[in-house]
Design a protein around this motif. Structure first.
Motif, PDB file in Angstrom:
ATOM      1  N   LYS A  53       0.828  -1.205   0.000  1.00  0.00           N
ATOM      2  CA  LYS A  53       0.000   0.000   0.000  1.00  0.00           C
ATOM      3  C   LYS A  53       0.867   1.262   0.000  1.00  0.00           C
ATOM      4  O   LYS A  53       1.914   1.334   0.628  1.00  0.00           O
ATOM      5  CB  LYS A  53      -0.950   0.004   1.201  1.00  0.00           C
ATOM      6  CG  LYS A  53      -0.332   0.101   2.571  1.00  0.00           C
ATOM      7  CD  LYS A  53      -1.441   0.146   3.636  1.00  0.00           C
ATOM      8  CE  LYS A  53      -0.904   0.270   5.046  1.00  0.00           C
ATOM      9  NZ  LYS A  53      -0.239  -0.947   5.530  1.00  0.00           N
ATOM     10  N   GLY A  54       0.422   2.241  -0.773  1.00  0.00           N
ATOM     11  CA  GLY A  54       1.111   3.517  -0.848  1.00  0.00           C
ATOM     12  C   GLY A  54       2.305   3.555  -1.775  1.00  0.00           C
ATOM     13  O   GLY A  54       2.923   4.607  -1.940  1.00  0.00           O
ATOM     14  N   VAL A  55       2.638   2.429  -2.410  1.00  0.00           N
ATOM     15  CA  VAL A  55       3.842   2.344  -3.236  1.00  0.00           C
ATOM     16  C   VAL A  55       3.486   2.510  -4.710  1.00  0.00           C
ATOM     17  O   VAL A  55       2.527   1.927  -5.196  1.00  0.00           O
ATOM     18  CB  VAL A  55       4.564   1.002  -3.013  1.00  0.00           C
ATOM     19  CG1 VAL A  55       5.678   0.815  -4.020  1.00  0.00           C
ATOM     20  CG2 VAL A  55       5.123   0.936  -1.604  1.00  0.00           C
ATOM     21  N   ASP A  56       4.276   3.314  -5.407  1.00  0.00           N
ATOM     22  CA  ASP A  56       4.202   3.421  -6.865  1.00  0.00           C
ATOM     23  C   ASP A  56       5.393   2.687  -7.455  1.00  0.00           C
ATOM     24  O   ASP A  56       6.526   2.841  -6.978  1.00  0.00           O
ATOM     25  CB  ASP A  56       4.262   4.884  -7.326  1.00  0.00           C
ATOM     26  CG  ASP A  56       3.025   5.664  -6.949  1.00  0.00           C
ATOM     27  OD1 ASP A  56       1.934   5.084  -6.966  1.00  0.00           O
ATOM     28  OD2 ASP A  56       3.154   6.857  -6.616  1.00  0.00           O
ATOM     29  N   VAL A  57       5.152   1.893  -8.493  1.00  0.00           N
ATOM     30  CA  VAL A  57       6.245   1.266  -9.233  1.00  0.00           C
ATOM     31  C   VAL A  57       6.102   1.670 -10.695  1.00  0.00           C
ATOM     32  O   VAL A  57       5.105   1.341 -11.341  1.00  0.00           O
ATOM     33  CB  VAL A  57       6.224  -0.266  -9.093  1.00  0.00           C
ATOM     34  CG1 VAL A  57       7.270  -0.882 -10.010  1.00  0.00           C
ATOM     35  CG2 VAL A  57       6.504  -0.673  -7.651  1.00  0.00           C
ATOM     36  N   LEU A  83      11.686  -4.454 -18.660  1.00  0.00           N
ATOM     37  CA  LEU A  83      11.412  -5.738 -18.030  1.00  0.00           C
ATOM     38  C   LEU A  83      12.234  -5.940 -16.769  1.00  0.00           C
ATOM     39  O   LEU A  83      11.758  -6.527 -15.792  1.00  0.00           O
ATOM     40  CB  LEU A  83      11.707  -6.869 -19.027  1.00  0.00           C
ATOM     41  CG  LEU A  83      11.387  -8.292 -18.565  1.00  0.00           C
ATOM     42  CD1 LEU A  83       9.886  -8.475 -18.394  1.00  0.00           C
ATOM     43  CD2 LEU A  83      11.932  -9.308 -19.570  1.00  0.00           C
ATOM     44  N   THR A  84      13.465  -5.466 -16.753  1.00  0.00           N
ATOM     45  CA  THR A  84      14.354  -5.698 -15.620  1.00  0.00           C
ATOM     46  C   THR A  84      14.586  -4.458 -14.768  1.00  0.00           C
ATOM     47  O   THR A  84      15.418  -4.482 -13.860  1.00  0.00           O
ATOM     48  CB  THR A  84      15.719  -6.205 -16.117  1.00  0.00           C
ATOM     49  OG1 THR A  84      16.229  -5.282 -17.093  1.00  0.00           O
ATOM     50  CG2 THR A  84      15.592  -7.575 -16.749  1.00  0.00           C
ATOM     51  N   PHE A  85      13.890  -3.368 -15.051  1.00  0.00           N
ATOM     52  CA  PHE A  85      14.137  -2.129 -14.314  1.00  0.00           C
ATOM     53  C   PHE A  85      12.812  -1.490 -13.925  1.00  0.00           C
ATOM     54  O   PHE A  85      12.135  -0.891 -14.753  1.00  0.00           O
ATOM     55  CB  PHE A  85      14.996  -1.186 -15.161  1.00  0.00           C
ATOM     56  CG  PHE A  85      15.254   0.165 -14.525  1.00  0.00           C
ATOM     57  CD1 PHE A  85      15.104   0.379 -13.170  1.00  0.00           C
ATOM     58  CD2 PHE A  85      15.649   1.233 -15.301  1.00  0.00           C
ATOM     59  CE1 PHE A  85      15.332   1.614 -12.592  1.00  0.00           C
ATOM     60  CE2 PHE A  85      15.890   2.475 -14.751  1.00  0.00           C
ATOM     61  CZ  PHE A  85      15.728   2.661 -13.386  1.00  0.00           C
ATOM     62  N   GLN A  86      12.445  -1.664 -12.656  1.00  0.00           N
ATOM     63  CA  GLN A  86      11.290  -0.979 -12.092  1.00  0.00           C
ATOM     64  C   GLN A  86      11.776   0.030 -11.052  1.00  0.00           C
ATOM     65  O   GLN A  86      12.699  -0.248 -10.288  1.00  0.00           O
ATOM     66  CB  GLN A  86      10.321  -1.967 -11.425  1.00  0.00           C
ATOM     67  CG  GLN A  86       9.634  -2.925 -12.373  1.00  0.00           C
ATOM     68  CD  GLN A  86      10.398  -4.209 -12.551  1.00  0.00           C
ATOM     69  OE1 GLN A  86      11.161  -4.603 -11.689  1.00  0.00           O
ATOM     70  NE2 GLN A  86      10.203  -4.872 -13.677  1.00  0.00           N
ATOM     71  N   SER A  87      11.164   1.189 -11.037  1.00  0.00           N
ATOM     72  CA  SER A  87      11.554   2.261 -10.128  1.00  0.00           C
ATOM     73  C   SER A  87      10.481   2.428  -9.064  1.00  0.00           C
ATOM     74  O   SER A  87       9.312   2.669  -9.367  1.00  0.00           O
ATOM     75  CB  SER A  87      11.736   3.566 -10.906  1.00  0.00           C
ATOM     76  OG  SER A  87      12.042   4.631 -10.033  1.00  0.00           O
ATOM     77  N   ILE A  88      10.874   2.297  -7.786  1.00  0.00           N
ATOM     78  CA  ILE A  88       9.944   2.376  -6.657  1.00  0.00           C
ATOM     79  C   ILE A  88       9.910   3.800  -6.118  1.00  0.00           C
ATOM     80  O   ILE A  88      10.933   4.481  -6.038  1.00  0.00           O
ATOM     81  CB  ILE A  88      10.355   1.386  -5.559  1.00  0.00           C
ATOM     82  CG1 ILE A  88      10.189  -0.045  -6.061  1.00  0.00           C
ATOM     83  CG2 ILE A  88       9.553   1.587  -4.288  1.00  0.00           C
ATOM     84  CD1 ILE A  88      10.638  -1.100  -5.075  1.00  0.00           C
ATOM     85  N   ASN A  89       8.718   4.226  -5.715  1.00  0.00           N
ATOM     86  CA  ASN A  89       8.569   5.560  -5.165  1.00  0.00           C
ATOM     87  C   ASN A  89       7.352   5.603  -4.251  1.00  0.00           C
ATOM     88  O   ASN A  89       6.452   4.761  -4.341  1.00  0.00           O
ATOM     89  CB  ASN A  89       8.405   6.597  -6.284  1.00  0.00           C
ATOM     90  CG  ASN A  89       8.493   8.018  -5.771  1.00  0.00           C
ATOM     91  OD1 ASN A  89       9.548   8.434  -5.297  1.00  0.00           O
ATOM     92  ND2 ASN A  89       7.406   8.755  -5.819  1.00  0.00           N
ATOM     93  N   THR A  90       7.323   6.577  -3.367  1.00  0.00           N
ATOM     94  CA  THR A  90       6.153   6.832  -2.523  1.00  0.00           C
ATOM     95  C   THR A  90       5.897   8.335  -2.476  1.00  0.00           C
ATOM     96  O   THR A  90       6.812   9.140  -2.586  1.00  0.00           O
ATOM     97  CB  THR A  90       6.368   6.327  -1.084  1.00  0.00           C
ATOM     98  OG1 THR A  90       7.476   7.007  -0.488  1.00  0.00           O
ATOM     99  CG2 THR A  90       6.623   4.830  -1.058  1.00  0.00           C
ATOM    100  N   ARG A  91       4.649   8.699  -2.367  1.00  0.00           N
ATOM    101  CA  ARG A  91       4.213  10.073  -2.103  1.00  0.00           C
ATOM    102  C   ARG A  91       4.604  11.075  -3.178  1.00  0.00           C
ATOM    103  O   ARG A  91       4.865  12.244  -2.912  1.00  0.00           O
ATOM    104  CB  ARG A  91       4.721  10.527  -0.726  1.00  0.00           C
ATOM    105  CG  ARG A  91       4.192   9.654   0.397  1.00  0.00           C
ATOM    106  CD  ARG A  91       4.542  10.137   1.777  1.00  0.00           C
ATOM    107  NE  ARG A  91       3.924   9.270   2.786  1.00  0.00           N
ATOM    108  CZ  ARG A  91       4.053   9.434   4.096  1.00  0.00           C
ATOM    109  NH1 ARG A  91       4.787  10.430   4.561  1.00  0.00           N
ATOM    110  NH2 ARG A  91       3.452   8.619   4.940  1.00  0.00           N
TER     111      ARG A  91
END
Length: 896
Positions: free
Chosen positions: A144-148, A153-161
């Motif tokens: 919850k609260g997480v943006d991806v 395919l091999t590179f996802q960037s995680i962020n919040t808020r």
């Protein structure tokens, strides 16, 4: 195997007069075996763990009676007293509430999630195993609260808020305390060169500002990935996954993913482990040909066409009597093979000279990968190498840690400049535009049609052009992508590195019940090495350093119901003034059963300008990005229309790019629309965050609600400017220079003077329904408060949907040895802003699912699943490939 082990234990108990042997089984409340449970003989170093069947065996010289301590993450610990004559023990562990699990990140000390002073999320071993995704890292988007944001395919960037980009410098990712950031790119490349799935112990995520304890850039959140200790998790485990990715543009393509973990304790003092993982597949094709400058118009309709995923057509000019014309570009698929690859290897040596409470660790990590990466341009990262080496000394009260992070960009190149310079290898811009103008005039005089004249002119100028698939094209491509001079090539070089030192001491064991007090600090030194391809390090590496010190005090009052936490940190970069980051929080536990908790905090964060913000000097086709460190302004120079101009002109003699565009649209007649830019050089960005939260445990239902309000100061911004090649801004000479097209475009790094705030809320419910089914739902609201009129040319890059909904539903024990899990994610549309592209990301709904079957006799598990099972392709950022479906089957052995 179990029967043989039991008989062996009985035999040993008969022939050995000095030893006693014990065996048993460990199950949960539903009778399912629990693997990986620690069973320790109290008061000794003797320990074992349960196997895939929940079976354990232990032998001791200790006299009766003795006590076993049984513990496992997610379950209440129990003790079992063993008396004379007992050889078999059957133990049932009770699952604890998620809120009772321990976390460390929020306060740098163990505490229950329930009592954490700030919002925190935990993702444990069981969550990793149950994730309905092809790999555990992608499964983090269900938190919850997480943006991806999916770059490839091999590179996802995680962020919040909010305020996310693929160059996500506001979010920090640590692996066993080491910053996983690329030294030159200034952000983590997802899990491309990260952690082996088999070695994940737990993951903790702190959304929001965390600078009070973790320093610069722990600004929008911080992710902690902790791996398994070889003393506690021994043996050999492995997995093999394969399947297909399915996308309209790329078709169906196979992928495979293999992993191996080996760990061994050689007695009580020495242990070691090694991990290896290899993934290979085909990336999502980026094939968006939308016209960036004139949306809706095709190449046939717009002579100055600039396609989003088309490169080389950024080169354009205004031809007299004809207007703006651009060169013919190449599709991105012509300029990369879209191979996705990740190779990860790591190992560590652990030494305990004085028992369990003191450990010396040497760890090494090496990762090599290939992926697509999007910043101001699209980059093909080939053979990108990152390595880390760490030496750490620690016990329960302190740690001292030093590590080095070094990278080698390998054969990485810029796809935009690949397209531009392949064109130029065939024919110079001057010749091409000259031939275009000649052919246009000839065709127009014959037909009187501008449309036919443009078509004929392009055909004539493109005669003999290098076509993809031909030897001429391939030779030019190979030459350009190996040439590090962006005037003629596209390769970028980076061997940048940094060294980092970290220390912390917790005095709580010395202070008794008075308070928990800890102090710590860090020091980091950068060495920027790109041979002038990224930074302005033409004459040698650029070096600078920063340090920080912090302290925290935590105190419980009123029958331990009230918890007060205060922290403060001081950080200083040699390039900027020092900065203080205080934090204060209060939490109170309510209810007779202490099952409700309210919390409030006010904390600050800051981030220093990145290495690129300070020292970049990079042409991007239509202009150049120039870092704004004072020493950098004169280091960068370029030649435009025969005139040499330095980076200082961008900051001290420039108009805003928007106003120059408006001026030229008036035919250069209305000088009143011109706006002088002259942006200030960049300084650190700050945030003050206020958060309120409520947690409650109602037995089978857990509730977690939080809300926040963030106030930003000196928000780091990019501003597009245009600098006249002659004359000072505001003079007739400068205006005439603009009219003649004699100006240089720059992207500058500065701070916005506008008031920028953001606010949001997260609402989460976890429940056990219909017996032992798990249901987790969450809703996230995020919004920014920014008046564009205060700073018309500034892009905040909030890049976050206003509304998100997530749900997971599953049962790992639906039938004996059979389980399943599902996940659904829904997002509203939102505006994506970046240096590469600006536009709308449409709303999307994604459904993932997996089923799994355990084979205890083989200590194995089969997992079958798929992501985006509806097949409706979507994207999370403009310019990336559409995300299709992924179908996989995995076989795991001894993954306890």
């Amino acid at each position: 195997m179990k029967i043989i082990t039991t008989l062996l234990m009985l035999f040993i108990s008969i022939i050995s007069f000095a030893q006693t042997s014990l065996y048993g089984n460990i199950t949960d409340e539903y009778g399912q075996p629990i693997p990986g449970v620690s069973v320790q003989l109290k008061g000794t170093d003797q320990r074992t763990i349960s196997d895939f069947d929940g079976f354990f065996a232990i032998t001791t010289n200790k006299e009766y009676p003795y006590t076993l301590e049984i513990s496992s993450v997610g379950f209440e610990p129990v003790t079992e007293v063993v008396n004379s004559g007992t050889i078999e023990v059957n133990i049932t562990l009770k699952e604890i509430s998620f809120l009772d699990e321990l976390v460390v990140a929020a306060s740098r000390a163990p505490e229950r999630i329930f009592e954490s002073p700030v919002s925190i999320e935990r993702y444990g071993i069981n969550d990793v195993k149950a994730a309905p995704s092809a790999d555990f890292y992608a499964g983090l988007e269900n938190i919850k609260g997480v943006d991806v944001n999916t770059n490839s395919l091999t590179f996802q960037s995680i962020n919040t808020r909010g305020f996310a980009t693929f160059t996500n410098t506001r979010f920090v990712q640590l692996i066993d305390g080491m910053d996983n950031v690329s030294p030159s790119l200034n952000f983590a490349l997802g899990n491309l060169i990260g952690v082996n799935e088999l070695d994940v112990q737990n993951i903790e995520l702190l959304p929001g500002a965390s600078s009070a304890l973790y320093g610069a850039n722990a600004f929008n959140g911080i992710l902690f990935m902790n791996t398994k200790n070889p003393f506690d998790h021994q043996g050999i485990s492995t997995y093999f996954k394969t399947g297909i990715t399915s996308q309209e543009a790329a078709g169906d393509n196979e992928f495979y993913d293999v992993g191996l973990r080996m760990a061994k304790a050689f007695g009580d003092k020495f242990a070691a482990k090694v991990n290896f993982a290899y993934l290979r597949g085909t990336d999502w094709y980026a094939s968006n040909r939308d016209n960036v400058l004139n949306p809706g118009e095709s190449r046939a309709e717009d002579p100055a066409y600039d396609g989003l995923n088309v490169y080389g057509d950024e080169v354009r000019t205004a031809l007299p009597g004809i207007g703006f014309v651009s060169r013919t570009g190449y599709d991105e698929a012509d300029l990369t093979d879209y191979e996705a690859e990740s190779i990860k290897f790591d190992g560590s040596l652990h030494y305990r000279p004085f028992g369990d409470d003191f450990e010396i660790i040497y760890a090494a990590k090496v990762g090599k990968g290939q992926t697509m990466f999007q910043d101001s341009n699209r980059f093909s990262l080939k053979n990108f190498l990152l390595q880390q080496h760490k030496l750490e000394v620690r016990n329960d009260n302190f740690f001292i840690r030093s590590y080095i992070t070094a990278e080698d960009a390998g054969d990485a190149y810029d796809t935009r400049f690949a397209g531009i310079n392949i064109n130029r290898r065939w024919k110079s811009d001057q010749q091409w535009f000259g031939e275009y103008a000649f052919a246009f005039q000839q065709a127009f005089s014959q037909t009187g049609s501008e449309e036919l004249a443009h078509s004929a002119a392009r055909d004539f100028a493109d005669t003999g052009r290098f076509e993809p698939g031909t030897a001429e094209f391939q030779n030019a491509f190979n030459s350009v992508t190996s040439d590090p001079d962006f005037e003629t090539g596209a390769r970028f070089i980076s061997k940048t590195q940094f060294t980092h030192h970290d220390a912390n001491y917790n005095f709580s064991h010395l202070l008794g019940d008075f308070a928990d007090i800890q102090i710590g600090g860090s020091f980091r030194e950068y060495n920027l090495i790109s041979d002038g391809t990224i930074y302005t390090d033409f004459d040698g590496s650029i070096d600078y350093s920063e340090f920080g010190i912090y302290s925290q005090i935590q105190k419980k009052l009123i029958d331990d119901r009230l918890k007060l936490t205060g922290s403060v940190r001081y950080d200083k970069s040699e390039l900027f003034d020092g900065n203080y980051s205080p934090r204060f929080s209060v939490g109170y536990t309510l209810g007779r059963n202490r099952n409700r908790n309210i919390r409030a905090s006010i904390q600050t964060g800051f981030r220093n300008p990145t290495t690129q913000d300070l020292f970049i000097g990079l042409d991007i086709g239509e202009g150049a990005v120039v870092g704004s460190a004072e020493a950098n302004l004169d280091r960068y120079t370029r030649v435009v229309n025969g005139t040499q101009i330095s980076g200082r002109a961008a900051y001290e003699n420039s108009y805003t790019a928007n106003s120059v565009r408006a001026f030229l649209q008036t035919g250069g007649t209305d000088t009143s629309v011109l706006e002088i830019a002259n942006p200030d050089i960049v300084k650190p960005e700050k945030v003050t965050a206020i958060e309120l939260g409520y947690r409650a445990d109602f037995g089978k239902l857990l509730l977690d609600v939080s809300g926040y309000y963030n106030m930003y100061q000196d928000f780091i911004a990019t501003v597009d400017v245009a600098s006249p090649l002659s004359g000072d801004v505001g003079t007739t000479e400068a205006e005439n220079s603009l009219r003649a097209g004699n100006f240089a475009g720059f992207q500058t790094i500065t701070n916005s003077t506008a008031d920028i705030n953001s606010y949001g809320a997260v609402f989460g419910i976890s429940a056990r329904v219909f017996g032992n089914y798990e249901l987790n739902t969450s809703y996230t609201f995020a919004e920014q408060d920014f008046d564009q009129s205060q700073d018309p040319g500034f892009r905040t890059s909030f890049n976050t949907p206003r509304h998100k909904f997530k749900a997971m539903f599953g049962n790992e024990n639906l039938l004996r040895n059979f389980g399943f899990n599902t996940a659904v994610r829904w997002s509203t549309d939102y505006i994506w802003e970046s240096a590469f592209a600006v536009g709308e990301v449409p709303s999307f709904t994604v459904f993932d699912a997996q089923i799994n079957y355990r084979i205890p006799a083989l200590k194995a598990k089969i997992k079958l699943g798929g992501t985006n099972l509806t097949g409706e392709e979507y994207f999370t950022a403009l310019g990336t490939g559409n995300i299709g479906s992924q179908y996989y089957i995995g076989l795991y052995f001894n993954n306890l």
